[in-house]
Design a protein around this motif. Structure first.
Motif, mmCIF file in Angstrom:
data_model
loop_
_atom_site.group_PDB
_atom_site.id
_atom_site.type_symbol
_atom_site.label_atom_id
_atom_site.label_comp_id
_atom_site.label_asym_id
_atom_site.label_seq_id
_atom_site.Cartn_x
_atom_site.Cartn_y
_atom_site.Cartn_z
ATOM 1 N N ASP A 146 -20.811 8.267 -10.403
ATOM 2 C CA ASP A 146 -20.990 8.531 -8.971
ATOM 3 C C ASP A 146 -21.467 7.241 -8.311
ATOM 4 O OD1 ASP A 146 -20.473 11.400 -9.007
ATOM 5 O OD2 ASP A 146 -22.379 11.576 -10.048
ATOM 6 N N TYR A 147 -20.702 6.748 -7.336
ATOM 7 C CA TYR A 147 -21.101 5.552 -6.601
ATOM 8 C C TYR A 147 -21.688 5.943 -5.248
ATOM 9 C CZ TYR A 147 -18.604 2.464 -9.834
ATOM 10 O OH TYR A 147 -18.195 1.769 -10.946
ATOM 11 N N PHE A 148 -22.844 5.348 -4.915
ATOM 12 C CA PHE A 148 -23.487 5.491 -3.612
ATOM 13 C C PHE A 148 -23.663 4.085 -3.050
ATOM 14 C CE2 PHE A 148 -24.800 8.964 -6.331
ATOM 15 C CZ PHE A 148 -24.710 10.084 -5.520
ATOM 16 N N PHE B 183 -28.076 -0.515 -10.428
ATOM 17 C CA PHE B 183 -27.649 -1.291 -9.265
ATOM 18 C C PHE B 183 -26.171 -1.644 -9.373
ATOM 19 C CE2 PHE B 183 -26.635 -5.539 -7.648
ATOM 20 C CZ PHE B 183 -26.876 -5.351 -6.295
ATOM 21 N N THR B 184 -25.455 -1.545 -8.252
ATOM 22 C CA THR B 184 -24.031 -1.869 -8.197
ATOM 23 C C THR B 184 -23.735 -2.715 -6.966
ATOM 24 O OG1 THR B 184 -23.400 0.170 -9.321
ATOM 25 C CG2 THR B 184 -21.698 -0.917 -8.032
ATOM 26 N N SER B 185 -22.945 -3.756 -7.139
ATOM 27 C CA SER B 185 -22.420 -4.527 -6.012
ATOM 28 C C SER B 185 -20.920 -4.285 -5.930
ATOM 29 C CB SER B 185 -22.715 -6.019 -6.169
ATOM 30 O OG SER B 185 -22.118 -6.518 -7.360
ATOM 31 N N SER B 186 -20.354 -4.507 -4.752
ATOM 32 C CA SER B 186 -18.940 -4.222 -4.557
ATOM 33 C C SER B 186 -18.357 -5.169 -3.519
ATOM 34 C CB SER B 186 -18.741 -2.767 -4.111
ATOM 35 O OG SER B 186 -17.383 -2.489 -3.870
ATOM 36 N N ALA B 187 -17.088 -5.504 -3.680
ATOM 37 C CA ALA B 187 -16.360 -6.290 -2.702
ATOM 38 C C ALA B 187 -14.885 -5.920 -2.801
ATOM 39 C CB ALA B 187 -16.543 -7.793 -2.937
ATOM 40 N N GLY B 188 -14.193 -6.038 -1.688
ATOM 41 C CA GLY B 188 -12.773 -5.692 -1.710
ATOM 42 C C GLY B 188 -12.136 -5.891 -0.354
ATOM 43 N N GLY B 189 -10.993 -5.320 -0.209
ATOM 44 C CA GLY B 189 -10.256 -5.436 1.045
ATOM 45 C C GLY B 189 -9.173 -4.390 1.104
ATOM 46 N N GLY B 190 -8.485 -4.379 2.228
ATOM 47 C CA GLY B 190 -7.417 -3.406 2.403
ATOM 48 C C GLY B 190 -6.830 -3.492 3.787
ATOM 49 N N GLY C 293 -25.320 -0.955 -3.733
ATOM 50 C CA GLY C 293 -25.917 0.375 -3.806
ATOM 51 C C GLY C 293 -26.236 0.724 -5.241
ATOM 52 N N ALA C 294 -25.869 1.937 -5.652
ATOM 53 C CA ALA C 294 -26.216 2.420 -6.987
ATOM 54 C C ALA C 294 -25.062 3.186 -7.596
ATOM 55 C CB ALA C 294 -27.453 3.304 -6.926
ATOM 56 N N ALA C 295 -25.018 3.143 -8.931
ATOM 57 C CA ALA C 295 -24.085 3.965 -9.699
ATOM 58 C C ALA C 295 -24.899 4.923 -10.558
ATOM 59 C CB ALA C 295 -23.193 3.103 -10.590
ATOM 60 N N ASN C 296 -24.564 6.206 -10.479
ATOM 61 C CA ASN C 296 -25.165 7.211 -11.345
ATOM 62 C C ASN C 296 -24.205 7.438 -12.508
ATOM 63 O OD1 ASN C 296 -26.903 9.240 -12.281
ATOM 64 N ND2 ASN C 296 -25.756 10.816 -11.192
ATOM 65 N N LEU C 297 -24.609 7.005 -13.711
ATOM 66 C CA LEU C 297 -23.761 7.078 -14.900
ATOM 67 C C LEU C 297 -24.247 8.244 -15.758
ATOM 68 C CD1 LEU C 297 -23.809 3.260 -15.724
ATOM 69 C CD2 LEU C 297 -22.103 4.500 -14.389
ATOM 70 N N VAL C 298 -23.384 9.250 -15.924
ATOM 71 C CA VAL C 298 -23.767 10.481 -16.627
ATOM 72 C C VAL C 298 -22.848 10.661 -17.841
ATOM 73 C CG1 VAL C 298 -24.181 12.945 -16.442
ATOM 74 C CG2 VAL C 298 -24.480 11.479 -14.427
#
Length: 214
Positions: free
Chosen positions: A109-111, A152-159, A133-138
């Motif tokens: 789950d990514y927040f 902790f999670t970082s993200s980058a992208g485009g579209g 944000g954060a990743a909940n890894l279950v």
């Protein structure tokens, strides 16, 4: 009569041009449900799991992902967004000389919160986005010592956003995620107590959905 027809055509053209240049407006909200495919990363490398093969690595399998975003256009170019997404995938042991083995399940789950830069405000709007944000890894691994973790999670992208009207359109998105696992994360631990030896879980996804703007 001909003059009236010409005037009507010009008025329609001007209205269309105004709509074409007003897709992204400051002070508006965008809602974006989406679905797509997540391409998983690697949890562990170079481990003799059963003393009968080597050069194995533990991967997160590719699988379907879905979620939604809510964004606020601070200006026509700058947007702030919040995202939630879920992927229900698997741990897969990939071996050099043997078939892949599924070892258990993993829910991600990514927040995340993003700052998005829109390049223009016509019907077709490319963009770049960066966030954290954060990743909940279950995990669900039979007969293991695995435990769920929030990391902790970082993200980058485009579209690209494609507007059919100022209030409705479509969005194609391609983000990459990098999640800090720390040393010897317990998201995956085998029955002997060996835990993941990767510091980061990196994956990417391709998604598509529609936009409601108001």
């Amino acid at each position: 009569m001909k003059l009236r027809v010409v005037l009507l055509v010009l008025a329609a053209a001007l209205a269309g041009a105004a709509a074409a240049t007003a897709q992204l407006r400051s002070g508006t909200v965008e809602i974006n449900p989406f679905a797509g495919y997540l391409f998983g990363g690697t949890f562990a490398n170079d481990r003799d799991f059963r003393d009968n093969f080597s050069r194995a690595h533990l991967d997160v399998d590719d699988d379907v992902t879905y979620g939604g975003r809510v964004g606020y256009n601070f200006t026509s170019l700058l947007q702030f967004e919040a995202q939630y997404s879920r992927t229900e995938t698997h741990f897969v042991l990939r071996q050099r000389h043997f078939d892949d083995v599924r070892l258990g399940d993993l829910r991600i789950d990514y927040f995340l919160a993003y700052a998005t830069i829109n390049f223009g405000h016509r019907r077709v709007v490319p963009y770049f986005t960066i966030g954290a944000g954060a990743a909940n890894l279950v995990p669900d691994v039979p007969e293991s010592l695995s435990t769920s973790e929030v990391r902790f999670t970082s993200s980058a992208g485009g579209g690209v956003k494609i507007f059919l009207t100022p209030h409705f359109g479509f969005r194609l998105d391609g983000p990459a995620y990098s999640t800090w696992l720390g040393d010897h994360s317990r998201v995956f631990c085998d029955s002997t107590g060996f835990c993941s030896n990767q510091s980061w879980l990196t994956n990417a996804e391709g998604t598509g959905g529609f936009i409601l703007a108001f």
